[in-house]
Design an enzyme around this catalytic site. Structure first.
Site, mmCIF file in Angstrom:
data_model
loop_
_atom_site.group_PDB
_atom_site.id
_atom_site.type_symbol
_atom_site.label_atom_id
_atom_site.label_comp_id
_atom_site.label_asym_id
_atom_site.label_seq_id
_atom_site.Cartn_x
_atom_site.Cartn_y
_atom_site.Cartn_z
ATOM 1 N N ASP A 307 23.206 31.869 30.321
ATOM 2 C CA ASP A 307 21.764 31.699 30.485
ATOM 3 C C ASP A 307 21.532 30.501 31.413
ATOM 4 O O ASP A 307 22.171 29.454 31.278
ATOM 5 C CB ASP A 307 21.097 31.438 29.134
ATOM 6 C CG ASP A 307 19.581 31.534 29.218
ATOM 7 O OD1 ASP A 307 19.064 32.662 29.091
ATOM 8 O OD2 ASP A 307 18.944 30.487 29.436
ATOM 9 N N GLU A 350 16.657 35.485 32.594
ATOM 10 C CA GLU A 350 17.660 34.681 33.305
ATOM 11 C C GLU A 350 18.990 34.712 32.564
ATOM 12 O O GLU A 350 19.803 33.805 32.671
ATOM 13 C CB GLU A 350 17.174 33.234 33.467
ATOM 14 C CG GLU A 350 16.922 32.488 32.190
ATOM 15 C CD GLU A 350 15.489 32.626 31.656
ATOM 16 O OE1 GLU A 350 15.106 31.810 30.819
ATOM 17 O OE2 GLU A 350 14.756 33.539 32.086
#
Length: 433
Positions: A307, A350
């Site tokens: 992430d 993301e």
């Protein structure tokens, strides 16, 4: 022999012959090559529309004048071959001019009379004319229809004792298959040769299974033509001709555009639109397969979940377009660093994952650390020339053998990832199930 099956004895041979000629509407001709004289009957004239003329003698030149000039060369050749005893008979289909100005298709057949049956030394060739304009008209329509079809129309026959062979294949076979109709009819293997080597066995099986089951069949396959590979679809349905032979009528059509569209749709269905990586849907499918493979073969697997740290700040300060550009650049870095056997996917805003087959915890941790360091050290240049730096937090889980379900792996991965963020970000934590 039962008398009821004998020819009517009250009729002479000549009378019976005339009755047959009237019933079949056949025109007769008798040609003397030495004199050039041709004797014809009434029907010979009638089928050309000359109802006012009766049978009698005409000259060879008059016959030539009635014939279509494009067909005379073949007719002369076949007559010469038969007179030289190089062919058993004279058999030609040619066009002859009708009294109303159009052309009739005539099937002309004849045979030289043996000298032993003649009362003189003259040579005589005798035969018949049959008007086959209707059949040729249907054939012409079929050919035009075949020419308008974006593919190849064909008929082949099969029987228990003889291999399959083409009895008709449209002229478009040269355009679509690179094989002339005459070559396909002479040897069906000429058509099979253009089939992609990887598909030839499948095509043969489809034909054999269709013939054995006597059911319609269809097969998609590739051909190699003019240095390119294209997808084709062959199909055929059976028509039983007799107890031993079956005619198969079918088509071969070009489906390369359709296959290309299918590939594009399939690609879109498994691809993340923004980054070009695989999407969450495809990743979950592959993860299920990985669990099954690991359970069955004791195969080691590892999953890395990543992430981007503080990605919201990028969106808030530089805008979402800059954020999207950053994600695309990050996806390129991950794709280049991953091994050929690894699966890289974007599974969230993301968030990215790497599914690594044949990988234990130690190797997975090493690869994850290399990825983290590579991203940390890479300046990401945006379209406006501005450079930004990204860091990643991640979790690595490895397993070998049976695992309850994917939720156990994903849950542990997420906990490790969030733990890495809570411990300061820009790090990867690992665990083994």
């Amino acid at each position: 022999m039962d008398t009821k099956h004998r020819p009517v004895e009250a009729l002479s041979t000549e009378a019976r012959l005339q009755a047959i000629l009237r019933a079949t509407k056949a025109g007769t001709w008798e040609w003397n090559p030495d004199s050039g004289e041709i004797l014809v009957n009434d029907q010979w004239w009638h089928m050309l529309g000359y109802y006012g003329r009766s049978g009698g003698a005409i000259s060879f030149h008059e016959w030539e004048r009635l014939c279509h000039p494009d067909d005379l060369k073949l007719a002369h050749h076949e007559l010469a071959e038969h007179l030289a005893r190089r062919s058993p008979d004279y058999n030609v289909t040619l066009r002859m001019e009708h009294a109303q100005g159009h052309w009739c298709w005539i099937h002309s057949r004849g045979m030289r009379i043996p000298e032993s049956e003649l009362l003189s030394k003259d040579i005589w060739v005798m035969g018949t004319h049959q008007d086959i304009s209707h059949q040729m008209g249907l054939k012409h329509k079929l050919e035009k229809l075949a020419d308008s079809v974006p593919g190849v129309v064909y008929t082949f026959t099969s029987s228990p004792e003889k291999p399959c062979r083409f009895t008709y294949i449209s002229p478009t076979s040269e355009q679509f298959l690179g094989v002339a109709p005459a070559d396909a009819i002479e040897n069906p293997e000429n058509v099979v040769k253009v089939v992609h080597p990887g598909d030839q066995d499948r095509v043969r099986r489809a034909v054999v299974e269709g013939v054995q089951a006597l059911k319609s069949w269809q097969c998609d396959y590739r051909i190699c033509l003019r240095g390119q590979s294209r997808w084709m679809r062959a199909m055929a349905c059976p028509e039983v001709e007799n107890s031993e032979a079956v005619a198969w009528h079918g088509m071969v059509v070009d489906i390369d555009d359709q296959k290309q569209l299918e590939r594009e749709l399939e690609h879109l269905s498994v691809t993340d639109e923004l980054t070009g990586l695989y999407n969450r849907r495809y990743f979950m499918q592959r993860l299920d397969e990985a669990l099954a493979e690991s359970t069955r073969y004791q195969t080691p697997y590892a999953l890395l979940s990543l992430d981007v740290d503080r990605f919201k700040v990028i969106n808030d300060t530089l805008g979402h377009l800059a954020g999207d550009a950053a994600l695309r650049l990050l996806a390129q870095v991950l794709g280049r660093r991953a091994r050929r056997t690894d699966l890289v996917a974007r599974v969230g805003g993301e968030e990215f994952v790497l599914l690594m087959p044949q990988t234990g915890l130690q190797d997975a941790e090493a690869l994850a650390e290399q990825v983290r360091q590579l991203v940390e050290q890479t300046p990401f240049e945006l379209q406006d020339g501005q450079r930004i730096r990204l860091t990643l937090s991640g979790g690595v889980v490895s397993w070998q053998g049976a695992v309850a379900d994917t939720s156990k792996i994903l849950g542990l991965c997420d906990r490790l990832l969030y733990q890495a963020k809570s411990q300061g970000r820009n790090q990867v934590l690992v665990a083994r199930i």
